[in-house]
Design a protein around this motif. Sequence first.
Motif, PDB file in Angstrom:
ATOM      1  N   ALA A   1      16.793   4.870  40.522  1.00  0.00           N
ATOM      2  CA  ALA A   1      15.402   4.919  40.068  1.00  0.00           C
ATOM      3  C   ALA A   1      14.568   3.818  40.725  1.00  0.00           C
ATOM      4  O   ALA A   1      15.044   2.690  40.896  1.00  0.00           O
ATOM      5  N   ALA A   2      13.359   4.156  41.106  1.00  0.00           N
ATOM      6  CA  ALA A   2      12.383   3.207  41.668  1.00  0.00           C
ATOM      7  C   ALA A   2      11.114   4.002  41.967  1.00  0.00           C
ATOM      8  O   ALA A   2      11.021   5.180  41.591  1.00  0.00           O
ATOM      9  N   ARG A   3      10.156   3.362  42.658  1.00  0.00           N
ATOM     10  CA  ARG A   3       8.919   4.084  42.972  1.00  0.00           C
ATOM     11  C   ARG A   3       9.023   4.866  44.277  1.00  0.00           C
ATOM     12  O   ARG A   3       8.412   5.906  44.427  1.00  0.00           O
ATOM     13  N   ARG A   4       9.810   4.393  45.245  1.00  0.00           N
ATOM     14  CA  ARG A   4       9.875   5.069  46.556  1.00  0.00           C
ATOM     15  C   ARG A   4      10.922   6.185  46.529  1.00  0.00           C
ATOM     16  O   ARG A   4      12.085   5.985  46.866  1.00  0.00           O
ATOM     17  N   LEU A   5      10.427   7.377  46.144  1.00  0.00           N
ATOM     18  CA  LEU A   5      11.321   8.515  45.902  1.00  0.00           C
ATOM     19  C   LEU A   5      12.062   8.976  47.165  1.00  0.00           C
ATOM     20  O   LEU A   5      13.224   9.392  47.084  1.00  0.00           O
TER      21      LEU A   5
ATOM     22  N   GLY B   1      15.372  -0.029  40.438  1.00  0.00           N
ATOM     23  CA  GLY B   1      15.157  -0.746  41.699  1.00  0.00           C
ATOM     24  C   GLY B   1      16.237  -0.414  42.706  1.00  0.00           C
ATOM     25  O   GLY B   1      16.708  -1.282  43.448  1.00  0.00           O
ATOM     26  N   ALA B   2      16.634   0.859  42.766  1.00  0.00           N
ATOM     27  CA  ALA B   2      17.752   1.269  43.632  1.00  0.00           C
ATOM     28  C   ALA B   2      17.284   1.721  45.011  1.00  0.00           C
ATOM     29  O   ALA B   2      18.089   2.207  45.800  1.00  0.00           O
ATOM     30  N   SER B   3      15.998   1.560  45.324  1.00  0.00           N
ATOM     31  CA  SER B   3      15.506   2.013  46.631  1.00  0.00           C
ATOM     32  C   SER B   3      15.756   0.995  47.730  1.00  0.00           C
ATOM     33  O   SER B   3      15.507   1.278  48.901  1.00  0.00           O
ATOM     34  N   SER B   4      16.221  -0.207  47.383  1.00  0.00           N
ATOM     35  CA  SER B   4      16.549  -1.192  48.419  1.00  0.00           C
ATOM     36  C   SER B   4      17.430  -2.292  47.834  1.00  0.00           C
ATOM     37  O   SER B   4      17.682  -2.327  46.625  1.00  0.00           O
TER      38      SER B   4
ATOM     39  N   GLY C   1      12.769  -5.645  40.132  1.00  0.00           N
ATOM     40  CA  GLY C   1      12.092  -6.921  39.907  1.00  0.00           C
ATOM     41  C   GLY C   1      11.808  -7.605  41.217  1.00  0.00           C
ATOM     42  O   GLY C   1      11.970  -7.026  42.293  1.00  0.00           O
ATOM     43  N   GLY C   2      11.396  -8.858  41.113  1.00  0.00           N
ATOM     44  CA  GLY C   2      11.109  -9.623  42.315  1.00  0.00           C
ATOM     45  C   GLY C   2      10.081 -10.701  42.063  1.00  0.00           C
ATOM     46  O   GLY C   2       9.683 -10.948  40.920  1.00  0.00           O
ATOM     47  N   ALA C   3       9.672 -11.321  43.177  1.00  0.00           N
ATOM     48  CA  ALA C   3       8.729 -12.436  43.115  1.00  0.00           C
ATOM     49  C   ALA C   3       7.494 -12.110  43.941  1.00  0.00           C
ATOM     50  O   ALA C   3       7.558 -11.317  44.880  1.00  0.00           O
TER      51      ALA C   3
ATOM     52  N   ILE D   1      19.739  -5.109  46.344  1.00  0.00           N
ATOM     53  CA  ILE D   1      20.861  -5.196  45.398  1.00  0.00           C
ATOM     54  C   ILE D   1      21.050  -3.882  44.642  1.00  0.00           C
ATOM     55  O   ILE D   1      22.173  -3.431  44.424  1.00  0.00           O
ATOM     56  N   GLY D   2      19.944  -3.240  44.256  1.00  0.00           N
ATOM     57  CA  GLY D   2      20.044  -1.993  43.495  1.00  0.00           C
ATOM     58  C   GLY D   2      20.676  -0.885  44.313  1.00  0.00           C
ATOM     59  O   GLY D   2      21.537  -0.139  43.821  1.00  0.00           O
ATOM     60  N   GLU D   3      20.255  -0.775  45.567  1.00  0.00           N
ATOM     61  CA  GLU D   3      20.803   0.264  46.452  1.00  0.00           C
ATOM     62  C   GLU D   3      22.311   0.039  46.644  1.00  0.00           C
ATOM     63  O   GLU D   3      23.118   0.971  46.532  1.00  0.00           O
ATOM     64  N   ALA D   4      22.694  -1.208  46.910  1.00  0.00           N
ATOM     65  CA  ALA D   4      24.119  -1.521  47.116  1.00  0.00           C
ATOM     66  C   ALA D   4      24.911  -1.284  45.830  1.00  0.00           C
ATOM     67  O   ALA D   4      26.044  -0.786  45.867  1.00  0.00           O
ATOM     68  N   THR D   5      24.314  -1.603  44.701  1.00  0.00           N
ATOM     69  CA  THR D   5      24.992  -1.404  43.410  1.00  0.00           C
ATOM     70  C   THR D   5      25.235   0.082  43.149  1.00  0.00           C
ATOM     71  O   THR D   5      26.291   0.474  42.650  1.00  0.00           O
ATOM     72  N   ALA D   6      24.261   0.898  43.492  1.00  0.00           N
ATOM     73  CA  ALA D   6      24.424   2.353  43.312  1.00  0.00           C
ATOM     74  C   ALA D   6      25.622   2.843  44.118  1.00  0.00           C
ATOM     75  O   ALA D   6      26.428   3.640  43.627  1.00  0.00           O
ATOM     76  N   ARG D   7      25.755   2.356  45.346  1.00  0.00           N
ATOM     77  CA  ARG D   7      26.890   2.781  46.188  1.00  0.00           C
ATOM     78  C   ARG D   7      28.222   2.351  45.576  1.00  0.00           C
ATOM     79  O   ARG D   7      29.174   3.125  45.514  1.00  0.00           O
TER      80      ARG D   7
END
Length: 247
Positions: free
Chosen positions: A37-41, A14-17, A84-86, A19-25
Amino acid sequence: MTAVAHRPTAVVTGASSGIGEATARVLAAGGFHVVVAARRLDRLQALAAEIDGTALELDVTSDASVAAFAAALGDVSVLVNNAGGAKGLATVAEADLDDWRWMWETNVLGTLRVTKALIPRLVASGDGLIVTITSIAAVETYDNGSGYTAAKHAQSALHRTLRGELLGQPVRITEILPGMVETDFSLVRFHGDAERAATVYEGITPLTANDVAEVVGFVASRPSHVDLDTIVLKPRAQASAMRAHRV
Ligand code: NAP
């Protein structure tokens, strides 16, 4: 010739946006080679270029996608289960079964698929770490939230079980339970209704994705005998899932 320092690999789902994106940085700044990793390549590729990481497409709800993803990875030291998400806010009486399925497939079975695939490599790394981003919804229930709270409770139970099952193995286990964080979370929950999503954060200073990411970075930078087991973080103005001070 200067030696190139070896960078241990961290996988962030879930790194395409958000918390995941910020965590990757944050993890990249901390010396990790980060597989995003995520669906939006397209979004992942831009991020990977920025942090000298690797972008891999992943749909955590698909067995085949997780298998292909795992096959493309080398050594892995850190796994951040963040995808993840709601979806929706409905009473039990009016529950939408498709929304429930989405939440369970993504948060619960998604975490299971990816974790199961990567445990052997995390153990083999000799100093592994599994961070799972659950939510305060993993320890609270609230009206109209049963699909999400039930899924987050289940994801948390899965995660906490690993603490015993991997005891004696060189793998640390950390659960992070955020309260309100301003990301695309509410946009996804309300099926793209931006106006409704904005009302969630009205009158309050929510956590940012980076606030949570910095906690992941702290966890990952502790010495290998230190396991930060469970971390709850909320905005100062939030007491519980349903109780916030708004101005
Ligand atoms: P977000 O900005 O909507 O990010 C969600 C991420 O999950 C996206 O990168 C999305 O990527 C990915 N994802 C969704 N379905 C996926 C699938 N099938 N396969 C792979 N990736 C998938 O929301 P966020 O707030 O950062 O959420 C991250 C985590 O924090 C979630 O587990 C959420 O439940 C949790 N959390 C959020 C809050 C909050 O208030 N924001 C509070 C507590 C916990 P793609 O769409 O590109 O696949």
